[in-house]
Structures are given as C-alpha cells and as structure tokens.
Design an enzyme around this catalytic site. Structure first.
Site, PDB file in Angstrom:
ATOM      1  N   LYS A  58       0.911  -1.307  -0.021  1.00 22.45           N
ATOM      2  CA  LYS A  58       0.027  -0.069  -0.012  1.00 22.45           C
ATOM      3  C   LYS A  58       0.954   1.232  -0.004  1.00 22.45           C
ATOM      4  O   LYS A  58       0.665   2.150  -0.798  1.00 22.45           O
ATOM      5  CB  LYS A  58      -0.799   0.052   1.060  1.00 22.45           C
ATOM      6  CG  LYS A  58      -2.180  -1.061   1.149  1.00 22.45           C
ATOM      7  CD  LYS A  58      -3.016  -0.844   0.272  1.00 22.45           C
ATOM      8  CE  LYS A  58      -3.884  -2.037   0.343  1.00 22.45           C
ATOM      9  NZ  LYS A  58      -5.012  -2.285  -0.628  1.00 22.45           N
TER      10      LYS A  58
ATOM     11  N   LYS B 262      -5.591 -16.629 -13.636  1.00 30.96           N
ATOM     12  CA  LYS B 262      -6.570 -16.564 -12.771  1.00 30.96           C
ATOM     13  C   LYS B 262      -7.547 -15.615 -13.210  1.00 30.96           C
ATOM     14  O   LYS B 262      -7.355 -14.439 -13.345  1.00 30.96           O
ATOM     15  CB  LYS B 262      -5.878 -16.343 -11.249  1.00 30.96           C
ATOM     16  CG  LYS B 262      -6.621 -16.607 -10.226  1.00 30.96           C
ATOM     17  CD  LYS B 262      -5.742 -16.550  -9.001  1.00 30.96           C
ATOM     18  CE  LYS B 262      -6.751 -16.645  -7.720  1.00 30.96           C
ATOM     19  NZ  LYS B 262      -6.236 -15.832  -6.468  1.00 30.96           N
TER      20      LYS B 262
ATOM     21  N   LYS C  25      -7.830 -11.905 -11.580  1.00 23.87           N
ATOM     22  CA  LYS C  25      -6.525 -11.254 -11.054  1.00 23.87           C
ATOM     23  C   LYS C  25      -6.191 -10.026 -11.992  1.00 23.87           C
ATOM     24  O   LYS C  25      -5.411  -9.156 -11.435  1.00 23.87           O
ATOM     25  CB  LYS C  25      -5.455 -12.341 -11.333  1.00 23.87           C
ATOM     26  CG  LYS C  25      -4.881 -13.065 -10.085  1.00 23.87           C
ATOM     27  CD  LYS C  25      -4.166 -12.090  -9.259  1.00 23.87           C
ATOM     28  CE  LYS C  25      -3.196 -12.430  -8.313  1.00 23.87           C
ATOM     29  NZ  LYS C  25      -3.570 -13.074  -7.199  1.00 23.87           N
TER      30      LYS C  25
END
Ligand code: TRP
Length: 331
Positions: free
Chosen positions: A111, A194, A197
């Site tokens: 983050k 995936k 994703k």
C-alpha cells in the site's frame, strides 16, 4: 467440528473464479462446521468510499453470497459494522501490536508503494482488525488464500501475546482451513491464469452477467491460430479455455473438444459457443436469485438482523471475559 471465521471483501462482483474457489467450499463448510461469515465493511473504509456507495457495496455482496448458496440459518452471516465488540477487541489488541511488526507486513508495504498519499493508521493496523475479527469468535480455522497467510500469522501472534501477557490459555490459535476437495482454479479469459487477477475488462465472467454479456466475453476470449500437429502442446490461453469448459460443461462435451484439438479438427468458434451456453446454464439459477433477493429488502433485513444477533451473542461473550482478564471492574 471447528469454529470458522471468514471476512468477505465488501467490493467487487462475484465471478466464476470466486464461485469455484471459495464460495463452493463455504457452502459445503457451513453444514459441517460452526461458521461465521461477515462482510468486512470496516476494512473497506481504509480507501474512503463515498457514503452512498458504502451501503450499496455491502448489499450487493450480501445478495450475491446468498444467491450463490450461503445459508443464513446454517452459518452466521453478518455485517462487520453491526458487531461493535469487534472494534472493542481491535482497540484492546492495538495496545500490544507494535509499529515495527505492522510496518513489516507485506500488504502494508505494498500500500505504501501503491498509494503513498493515503497511508492511514487504519491501513497500518489492518491486520489487528483482522485478528479481532477472527479471535472474537475464538475461531480455529480461517479459509483464506495464500495472500492472507501473513495476516493469519499475525492473528496467531496477537492471540498468543494476549495469552502470555495475562497467563491464560484464552484465545485458540487460528490456522488456515485446508479444503479437502481440490480447488478448481478458473482462469481469466484474457490468457491470464486466474480469473479476476487482471484488471482487463472481459477477463472475468460475473455471476450477475446476463447471457448477452457472457456470449460477448467468451467469444472474445484469447485464442491462437489453432493446432497444426497432432497431440501438440497447448498454449496457456488454450489450456484456459479447456479448464473453463471442464468446470461448466458435461464431461462428454469436454472430451469431444479435447479430441478435436488433438486431431487438429477443432473450431474455436464452436467451442466458445458451447462454453458460453454452458456458463449461461450454470449462471441462470444464481442470476435469477440475485435479481430476486436484491429486490427483497425485507428478506435482506431479516438476514442481516439474524446474523447480527447471532454474531453479537458470540462476540459479547468473548469481550466480557476479555474485560475481566484485563482487569476492568465495575464499581
Ligand atoms: N483481509 C481479507 C481479504 O482481503 C478480508 C478479511 C477481513 C478477513 N477480516 C478477515 C478474512 C477475517 C478472514 C478472516 O480478503
């Protein structure tokens, strides 16, 4: 029988990958264990959603999980912000959560890299809130993917630390739930391994997609120019089509196209049409329930109220004991 807790992110529509991954297992698990599933709306505040979006996101997630088969009678299905005991435990755990260990957390570091302008204390203490979510019910199992393994380890650390500090064997250690059945991994339609994703539009098929959208997305799925040698290796995007077909189509249909690939007679257009129709067939009952439940506010209120009551029942018992252990006392 284990006590299971899982937090559900409160944003994003459910796609086929979610269904064949976690949800199918939640549906099974809810009849075999004591399950607490909650919508993690407090966690979502780290990114500052607009007030008008917050409730809609929670509603949409609740609706889709119910439509996909979560049974509010069997499991305790609740909204995190309905259970204030969680925030109390979060505050208490924060007193023994150290800046250094929180800053070392991989998801926090990511983050910091991705959104340097909004590194708030909620983000830093995200693992503490998650630990509170889990140990408030004294859970022993948490069905999460690899990306949550470190958070789960921190939950064990905080639970342990509390036990050691007060010399009590109070909180059990929560561990990842290993599904006995093998997870079916659904690939994306854009060649990625995936679903969900990649941010690519058209990568994922959502449970709420209507037939027209499903056909359009599947027909646009990435393919190559076709096999030229018998039994040749399949490139990733072709493997993906077969994986998708395996999940939604009849075994005979699958072997037909499998054979056709191997003898080079395959027509991707036909295969995609078949996959699209089989997804539509698979999605239809879920999509129908999504439409039905989302217009039934009284049912949603009933579900939320029931979950709240059951969750508070369990959480307040823990908090009462925790307060006693810490030394709070009434005059
Ligand atoms: N962090 C989880 C995720 O991003 C969501 C979550 C919040 C959670 N609290 C939890 C998962 C407690 C399991 C248990 O998917």
């Amino acid at each position: 029988m284990e006590t299971v807790v899982s937090g559900i992110r409160s944003t994003g529509n459910l796609h086929l990958g979610n269904y064949f991954g976690a949800i199918k297992n939640f549906v099974k698990m809810q009849y075999e264990h004591k399950c607490y599933f909650f919508i993690a709306d407090y966690h979502s505040l780290t990114t500052h959603p607009a007030p008008e979006d917050l409730h809609n996101h929670v509603k949409q997630v609740l609706v889709e999980y119910l439509a996909a088969g979560l049974d509010p009678e069997a499991a305790t299905l609740y909204i995190q912000s309905d259970v204030p005991q969680v925030t109390e435990l979060y505050l208490l755990l924060n007193m023994n959560a150290y800046k250094g260990e929180l800053e070392r957390c991989t998801s926090f570091k990511e983050k910091v890299r991705k959104q340097p302008d909004n590194i708030n204390a909620g983000l830093l203490t995200y693992p503490v809130l998650m630990a509170a979510d889990i140990i408030i019910h004294k859970a022993t199992k948490v069905p999460v993917g690899k990306d949550q393994e470190q958070h789960l380890e921190m939950a064990r650390t905080f639970a342990n630390r509390f036990n050691r500090m007060y010399k009590k064997d109070f909180f059990p250690q929560p561990y990842a739930f290993n599904f006995s059945e093998e997870l079916i991994k659904i690939p994306g339609l854009d060649g990625s391994t995936k679903m969900g994703k990649s941010e690519n539009e058209g990568n994922a098929i959502f449970l709420a997609d209507d037939p027209k959208v499903i056909r359009k997305k599947v027909m646009r799925a990435l393919t190559d120019s076709g096999p030229t040698r018998k039994n040749q290796q399949r490139p990733q995007e072709i493997k993906n089509l077969f994986l998708l077909m395996k999940a939604v189509s009849e075994p005979e249909t699958y072997s037909f196209f499998d054979q056709a690939y191997n003898d080079c007679s395959i027509r991707y257009g036909d295969m995609k049409k078949q996959i699209a129709e089989d997804i539509i067939k698979f999605n239809a009952p879920i999509r129908e329930r999504i439409l039905e439940i989302s217009s039934d506010d009284s049912y949603l209120k009933k579900v939320a109220d029931m979950g709240k009551e059951k969750a508070i029942d369990s959480a307040s018992k823990t908090i009462k004991e925790v307060r006693q252990i810490i030394g709070f006392k009434r005059f």
